[in-house]
Write a protein that holds these residues in place. Sequence first.
Motif, mmCIF file in Angstrom:
data_model
loop_
_atom_site.group_PDB
_atom_site.id
_atom_site.type_symbol
_atom_site.label_atom_id
_atom_site.label_comp_id
_atom_site.label_asym_id
_atom_site.label_seq_id
_atom_site.Cartn_x
_atom_site.Cartn_y
_atom_site.Cartn_z
ATOM 1 N N GLU A 108 40.045 -19.546 49.641
ATOM 2 C CA GLU A 108 41.131 -19.064 49.577
ATOM 3 C C GLU A 108 41.993 -19.136 48.114
ATOM 4 O OE1 GLU A 108 43.643 -21.378 52.395
ATOM 5 O OE2 GLU A 108 42.456 -20.731 53.898
ATOM 6 N N LYS A 109 41.358 -20.092 47.375
ATOM 7 C CA LYS A 109 42.123 -20.253 45.935
ATOM 8 C C LYS A 109 41.646 -19.205 44.881
ATOM 9 C CE LYS A 109 42.239 -23.600 42.257
ATOM 10 N NZ LYS A 109 42.089 -25.018 42.065
ATOM 11 N N TYR A 110 40.190 -18.586 45.278
ATOM 12 C CA TYR A 110 39.741 -17.686 44.582
ATOM 13 C C TYR A 110 39.197 -16.396 45.255
ATOM 14 C CZ TYR A 110 39.178 -21.419 41.037
ATOM 15 O OH TYR A 110 39.260 -22.480 40.033
ATOM 16 N N PRO A 111 40.440 -15.761 45.629
ATOM 17 C CA PRO A 111 40.145 -14.579 46.721
ATOM 18 C C PRO A 111 39.434 -13.417 45.945
ATOM 19 C CG PRO A 111 42.531 -14.686 45.700
ATOM 20 C CD PRO A 111 41.965 -15.790 45.391
ATOM 21 N N HIS A 112 39.290 -13.304 44.607
ATOM 22 C CA HIS A 112 38.560 -12.401 44.076
ATOM 23 C C HIS A 112 37.200 -12.700 43.747
ATOM 24 C CE1 HIS A 112 39.353 -15.624 40.898
ATOM 25 N NE2 HIS A 112 38.275 -15.227 40.341
ATOM 26 N N VAL A 113 36.830 -13.791 44.057
ATOM 27 C CA VAL A 113 35.273 -14.122 44.030
ATOM 28 C C VAL A 113 34.642 -13.796 45.600
ATOM 29 C CG1 VAL A 113 33.515 -16.013 43.934
ATOM 30 C CG2 VAL A 113 35.487 -15.823 42.398
ATOM 31 N N ASP A 114 33.747 -13.145 45.480
ATOM 32 C CA ASP A 114 32.904 -12.814 47.019
ATOM 33 C C ASP A 114 32.401 -14.175 47.421
ATOM 34 O OD1 ASP A 114 31.451 -11.852 49.148
ATOM 35 O OD2 ASP A 114 30.116 -10.658 47.993
ATOM 36 N N ALA A 115 32.946 -14.957 48.432
ATOM 37 C CA ALA A 115 32.351 -15.916 49.053
ATOM 38 C C ALA A 115 32.449 -16.242 50.360
ATOM 39 C CB ALA A 115 33.236 -17.327 48.425
ATOM 40 N N ARG A 116 31.484 -16.811 51.101
ATOM 41 C CA ARG A 116 31.339 -16.873 52.289
ATOM 42 C C ARG A 116 30.805 -18.106 52.860
ATOM 43 N NH1 ARG A 116 27.665 -11.812 53.916
ATOM 44 N NH2 ARG A 116 27.042 -12.277 51.907
ATOM 45 N N LEU A 117 31.249 -18.631 54.091
ATOM 46 C CA LEU A 117 30.776 -20.058 54.651
ATOM 47 C C LEU A 117 29.959 -19.666 55.875
ATOM 48 C CD1 LEU A 117 30.587 -22.846 54.968
ATOM 49 C CD2 LEU A 117 32.924 -22.802 56.142
ATOM 50 N N PHE A 118 28.810 -20.158 55.917
ATOM 51 C CA PHE A 118 27.945 -20.093 57.251
ATOM 52 C C PHE A 118 27.551 -21.495 57.649
ATOM 53 C CE2 PHE A 118 26.893 -16.118 54.869
ATOM 54 C CZ PHE A 118 26.882 -15.162 55.812
ATOM 55 N N VAL A 119 27.905 -21.444 58.999
ATOM 56 C CA VAL A 119 27.889 -22.974 59.751
ATOM 57 C C VAL A 119 26.822 -22.792 60.885
ATOM 58 C CG1 VAL A 119 29.111 -24.624 61.033
ATOM 59 C CG2 VAL A 119 30.323 -23.370 59.093
ATOM 60 N N GLY A 120 25.919 -23.836 60.855
ATOM 61 C CA GLY A 120 25.094 -23.770 62.244
ATOM 62 C C GLY A 120 23.648 -23.579 61.997
ATOM 63 N N GLY A 121 23.365 -23.050 60.898
ATOM 64 C CA GLY A 121 21.992 -23.220 60.297
ATOM 65 C C GLY A 121 20.973 -22.221 61.223
ATOM 66 N N SER A 122 19.816 -22.329 61.035
ATOM 67 C CA SER A 122 18.916 -21.561 61.942
ATOM 68 C C SER A 122 17.561 -22.276 61.827
ATOM 69 C CB SER A 122 18.704 -20.163 61.599
ATOM 70 O OG SER A 122 17.728 -19.610 62.361
ATOM 71 N N LYS A 123 16.613 -22.829 62.836
ATOM 72 C CA LYS A 123 15.678 -23.564 62.631
ATOM 73 C C LYS A 123 14.586 -22.832 62.468
ATOM 74 C CE LYS A 123 12.926 -27.383 64.792
ATOM 75 N NZ LYS A 123 13.039 -28.276 63.465
ATOM 76 N N VAL A 124 13.916 -22.565 61.305
ATOM 77 C CA VAL A 124 13.043 -21.695 60.969
ATOM 78 C C VAL A 124 11.466 -22.554 60.523
ATOM 79 C CG1 VAL A 124 14.051 -19.529 60.257
ATOM 80 C CG2 VAL A 124 13.396 -21.557 58.499
ATOM 81 N N GLY A 125 11.868 -23.985 60.672
ATOM 82 C CA GLY A 125 10.712 -24.734 60.325
ATOM 83 C C GLY A 125 11.194 -26.416 60.297
ATOM 84 N N LEU A 126 10.332 -27.230 59.504
ATOM 85 C CA LEU A 126 10.921 -28.746 59.657
ATOM 86 C C LEU A 126 11.808 -28.790 58.439
ATOM 87 C CD1 LEU A 126 7.724 -30.413 61.015
ATOM 88 C CD2 LEU A 126 9.752 -29.936 62.236
ATOM 89 N N ASN A 127 11.777 -28.079 57.554
ATOM 90 C CA ASN A 127 12.405 -28.573 56.142
ATOM 91 C C ASN A 127 13.955 -28.319 56.374
ATOM 92 O OD1 ASN A 127 13.876 -27.617 53.704
ATOM 93 N ND2 ASN A 127 11.967 -27.911 52.719
ATOM 94 N N PRO A 128 14.782 -29.229 56.628
ATOM 95 C CA PRO A 128 16.263 -29.234 56.982
ATOM 96 C C PRO A 128 16.878 -28.452 55.977
ATOM 97 C CG PRO A 128 15.338 -31.448 56.188
ATOM 98 C CD PRO A 128 14.382 -30.776 56.144
ATOM 99 N N LYS A 129 16.697 -28.532 54.558
ATOM 100 C CA LYS A 129 17.374 -27.509 53.702
ATOM 101 C C LYS A 129 17.251 -26.070 53.958
ATOM 102 C CE LYS A 129 17.581 -27.148 48.440
ATOM 103 N NZ LYS A 129 17.036 -27.234 47.321
ATOM 104 N N LEU A 130 16.052 -25.615 54.225
ATOM 105 C CA LEU A 130 15.656 -24.355 54.456
ATOM 106 C C LEU A 130 16.275 -24.027 55.796
ATOM 107 C CD1 LEU A 130 12.329 -23.681 53.023
ATOM 108 C CD2 LEU A 130 14.502 -23.470 52.044
ATOM 109 N N ASN A 131 16.292 -24.540 56.582
ATOM 110 C CA ASN A 131 16.808 -24.473 58.082
ATOM 111 C C ASN A 131 18.171 -24.222 57.923
ATOM 112 O OD1 ASN A 131 14.572 -24.667 59.367
ATOM 113 N ND2 ASN A 131 15.095 -26.649 59.914
#
Length: 397
Positions: A108-131
């Motif tokens: 909200e502070k930087y509306p000119h920056v294209d920024a998005r938030l994704f919540v929930g992840g998606s299990k594609v393997g065992l690596n938690p960072k990549l999920n």
Amino acid sequence: MDFWSLYLQSNFTLGLAYFFLCVDVMCLYIFHIIGILYVKLCMYRKPSNVVREELPGVSILKPLVGVDANLEDNLETFFNLDYPRFELIFCIQDEKDPACKVVEPLIEKYPHVDARLFVGGSKVGLNPKLNNLMPGYSAAQYELIMISDSGIMVYKNTLTEMVCKMTANVGLVHAIPFCCNRKGFAATLEKAYFGGAHCRMYICCNIAGATCVTGMSNLIRRSVLQEAGGFTELGKYISEDFYMGVAAVKSGLTTKISSYPAMQNSANYSLESFGKRMVRWTTVRTSSVPSTIIMEPFSEVIVCGICAAWAANFLLGWDPIVFFMVHTLQWFLLDYIQLRALQVEPLNMSKFDYTVAWAYRECTTLYHFLKGCFNNKVKWRTGTFRVKWGGYLEEVH
């Protein structure tokens, strides 16, 4: 014992002594000098003749888990990047994670920056960072993907410099891990390690052509990731950063080191966490690159010094204690020179604090290394995993 056995034994001992002296000379002088010269000549070089209109777009993926006191400041440096076209994609696994309340006000502070938030992840393997990153990666709109950890802060020119190094024959640009100035002995310890031993070997391995990549802050082509099987394939490994570097090389491209280091600025640090980190990294390295088990101890001051002191005594009759003391002093001074070269702002530690931190790290290194070699389980983010040969993961329930 017959003559032939005595002959072989004496020649083996002689050869071993020469080998240890050669290793000492290489580690103490060649590796240190290469590290110092590289930092002096190649680090913090701003790109020149940049045509901003021609710079490609970049998707920046930020995996977040939990909050520390510096998280907001670290994330805000990405909103202030001096780069014409980029998107910020924040990925959080759990919708109840307090990191959401840090990210949303910044968007909200930087509306000119294209920024998005994704919540929930998606299990594609065992690596938690990549999920965690998978939904954001799928939604990223640009060919160039930057993956940067939550504890990293950036300089305004960092992204521009990394993109300028992404020439046609380069598949991945990665940053040398370093640390911001923070308070306390644990912070001094991290500064001594990342500004000394880690930086030196990181530089020398890459100059020698070995794949040596950490995942703290990397810029990679989406085409390289896709050719390697994407996050689904990389998610099988604990060291996805290393295998991203391998993927770049396999695709016929090279990797380059960024002129700006990955500046770690997490507020969560302690002696205990540093020790656990060293053990975990050893477990990861030995599973992915087994030659580490044999070669790595000889790159450390104590093991290298003891072996070289014996060799100097055997070949030249020099006092091994005096030799070891001189060897250690030289190693210490060269590490300090490299740290000062890598440090842009004034150091917030005294020479005494640095000496104690350096000695503590060197005296505990072999213990952490051996513990990591005999350990095949790591706690990572929210799970515990068993690491198999080849870097493969197996979840421990």
